[in-house]
Scaffold this motif. Structure first.
Motif, PDB file in Angstrom:
ATOM      1  N   ARG A 133       0.662  -1.018  -0.052  1.00 55.70           N
ATOM      2  CA  ARG A 133       0.056   0.050   0.420  1.00 55.70           C
ATOM      3  C   ARG A 133       0.811   1.022  -0.240  1.00 55.70           C
ATOM      4  NH1 ARG A 133      -4.052  -0.823   5.159  1.00 55.70           N
ATOM      5  NH2 ARG A 133      -2.170  -1.723   6.106  1.00 55.70           N
ATOM      6  N   PRO A 134       0.500   1.666  -0.905  1.00 56.82           N
ATOM      7  CA  PRO A 134       1.500   3.176  -0.524  1.00 56.82           C
ATOM      8  C   PRO A 134       1.166   4.695   0.072  1.00 56.82           C
ATOM      9  CG  PRO A 134      -0.264   3.471  -2.801  1.00 56.82           C
ATOM     10  CD  PRO A 134      -0.399   1.838  -2.209  1.00 56.82           C
ATOM     11  N   GLY A 135       2.235   5.130   0.039  1.00 58.86           N
ATOM     12  CA  GLY A 135       2.079   6.174   1.694  1.00 58.86           C
ATOM     13  C   GLY A 135       1.960   7.263   0.494  1.00 58.86           C
ATOM     14  N   PRO A 173       7.686   4.652   1.712  1.00 59.41           N
ATOM     15  CA  PRO A 173       9.235   4.017   0.539  1.00 59.41           C
ATOM     16  C   PRO A 173       8.575   4.466  -0.788  1.00 59.41           C
ATOM     17  CG  PRO A 173       7.716   1.811   0.935  1.00 59.41           C
ATOM     18  CD  PRO A 173       7.426   2.495   1.649  1.00 59.41           C
ATOM     19  N   GLY A 174       9.556   4.534  -1.227  1.00 56.17           N
ATOM     20  CA  GLY A 174       9.436   4.510  -2.742  1.00 56.17           C
ATOM     21  C   GLY A 174       8.894   3.840  -3.452  1.00 56.17           C
ATOM     22  N   PRO A 175       8.754   3.855  -4.445  1.00 57.70           N
ATOM     23  CA  PRO A 175       8.283   2.457  -5.583  1.00 57.70           C
ATOM     24  C   PRO A 175       9.905   1.450  -5.965  1.00 57.70           C
ATOM     25  CG  PRO A 175       7.968   4.723  -7.239  1.00 57.70           C
ATOM     26  CD  PRO A 175       8.381   4.857  -5.855  1.00 57.70           C
ATOM     27  N   ARG A 176      10.677   1.764  -5.493  1.00 58.92           N
ATOM     28  CA  ARG A 176      11.498   0.316  -6.268  1.00 58.92           C
ATOM     29  C   ARG A 176      11.153   0.170  -4.881  1.00 58.92           C
ATOM     30  NH1 ARG A 176      11.716   5.382  -8.899  1.00 58.92           N
ATOM     31  NH2 ARG A 176      11.818   4.910 -10.945  1.00 58.92           N
ATOM     32  N   ASP A 177      11.533   0.708  -3.643  1.00 54.84           N
ATOM     33  CA  ASP A 177      12.110   0.162  -2.174  1.00 54.84           C
ATOM     34  C   ASP A 177      10.679  -1.217  -1.742  1.00 54.84           C
ATOM     35  OD1 ASP A 177      14.622   0.663  -2.238  1.00 54.84           O
ATOM     36  OD2 ASP A 177      13.674   2.727  -1.320  1.00 54.84           O
ATOM     37  N   GLY A 178       9.691  -0.703  -1.981  1.00 52.16           N
ATOM     38  CA  GLY A 178       8.858  -1.075  -1.670  1.00 52.16           C
ATOM     39  C   GLY A 178       8.544  -2.534  -2.996  1.00 52.16           C
ATOM     40  N   LEU A 179       9.254  -2.904  -3.981  1.00 54.55           N
ATOM     41  CA  LEU A 179       8.990  -3.357  -4.954  1.00 54.55           C
ATOM     42  C   LEU A 179       9.584  -4.999  -3.918  1.00 54.55           C
ATOM     43  CD1 LEU A 179       8.417  -5.299  -7.822  1.00 54.55           C
ATOM     44  CD2 LEU A 179      10.635  -3.818  -7.953  1.00 54.55           C
ATOM     45  N   GLY A 187       1.874   0.906   3.794  1.00 56.39           N
ATOM     46  CA  GLY A 187       3.137   0.700   2.850  1.00 56.39           C
ATOM     47  C   GLY A 187       4.284   1.067   3.316  1.00 56.39           C
ATOM     48  N   GLU A 188       4.590   1.468   4.346  1.00 52.95           N
ATOM     49  CA  GLU A 188       5.812   2.451   5.132  1.00 52.95           C
ATOM     50  C   GLU A 188       6.160   1.243   5.355  1.00 52.95           C
ATOM     51  OE1 GLU A 188       7.564   5.356   7.909  1.00 52.95           O
ATOM     52  OE2 GLU A 188       5.556   5.043   7.784  1.00 52.95           O
ATOM     53  N   ALA A 189       7.780   0.614   4.624  1.00 51.15           N
ATOM     54  CA  ALA A 189       8.394  -0.194   5.172  1.00 51.15           C
ATOM     55  C   ALA A 189       9.455   0.380   6.530  1.00 51.15           C
ATOM     56  CB  ALA A 189       9.144  -0.857   4.359  1.00 51.15           C
ATOM     57  N   PRO A 190      10.014  -0.558   7.889  1.00 49.20           N
ATOM     58  CA  PRO A 190      11.318  -0.416   9.122  1.00 49.20           C
ATOM     59  C   PRO A 190      12.659   0.182   7.627  1.00 49.20           C
ATOM     60  CG  PRO A 190      10.231  -2.552   8.683  1.00 49.20           C
ATOM     61  CD  PRO A 190       9.856  -1.871   7.000  1.00 49.20           C
TER      62      PRO A 190
END
Length: 238
Positions: free
Chosen positions: A85-87, A142-148, A228-231
């Motif tokens: 989920r994007p932020g 995170p950015g799209p690439r980091d979220g991937l 969508g926030e990753a550590p």
């Protein structure tokens, strides 16, 4: 009266906290685009995704910033099957970096000679580390690439390092075959960005507001962290 004053002070604190986070987010994303443009102008090699963006730009005639936006949007579509989920930071990342990159490239000419190329490369890597610390510490996702990367890590069970390495090797090879710039700057970036990002994450860390701290104690949804926030440690470069 005292309770009303305390409430106003609390609201002012929350507002200032949010303002700082937003400022860090957009300064960080803008600086990220600037740093990527400096690596382009140095001519000594780009960061992994930059190699791909430049290769596609060479083949299509689009600017590298526009390619960055298109690739970011396409990568974001891959979040759907991964249930990421994007932020706000995710969506902003798609556009802000590419716009800042093209604006910087319009202002900064190509470098000629190592006396100019090496400082541009070093500045690009340093600013990229600062930018990473700024926008990740803002905690807007995170950015799209980091979220991937984090989505594939969660779905496949493979380590973050393995998933990231696999993605970036594929990206670099594809970009190079398309005509992207691979060189000493690519190697220097790979070696330096992890330690730099760790340093600037500490420098720009923002303490959680009371509401955030309370929310952090709630169980995370099954699809992944909130918005969508990753550590931070999971999305560090390197």
């Amino acid at each position: 009266m005292r309770q009303s004053t305390t409430t106003r002070q609390g609201d002012a604190h929350v507002s200032a906290h949010l303002t700082r986070r937003l400022l860090q987010l957009y300064v960080g994303l803008t600086l990220y685009g600037v740093s990527s443009a400096l690596l382009v102008r140095s001519g000594l090699g780009l960061e992994p995704w930059g190699v791909l963006h430049q290769g596609i730009a060479e083949r299509t005639g689009l600017t590298i910033g526009v390619v960055s936006i298109i690739v970011g949007a396409l990568v974001l579509l891959l979040w759907i099957p991964l249930r990421q989920r994007p932020g706000l930071g995710t969506v902003s990342n798609v556009f802000a970096i590419g716009i800042a990159m093209d604006a910087t490239l319009a202002l900064v000419p190509d470098a000629h000679g190592l006396a100019v190329e090496i400082p541009l490369m070093a500045g690009g890597i340093l600013f990229n580390g600062v930018a990473t610390g700024l926008y990740i510490s803002a905690r807007f996702g995170p950015g799209p690439r980091d979220g991937l990367m984090t989505g594939l890590h969660r779905v496949t069970g493979r380590s973050i390092r393995l998933v990231r390495t696999s993605i970036e090797v594929a990206v670099v090879v594809t970009g190079f075959l398309l005509g992207g710039s691979l060189g000493v700057g690519t190697v220097a970036y790979a070696l330096a960005i992890g330690p730099l990002a760790q340093l600037f994450l500490r420098v720009f860390a923002i303490p959680e507001a009371a509401g955030e701290a309370e929310a952090a104690r709630e169980p995370a949804p099954a699809a992944g962290p909130l918005a969508g926030e990753a550590p931070a440690q999971a999305i560090l470069p390197g």
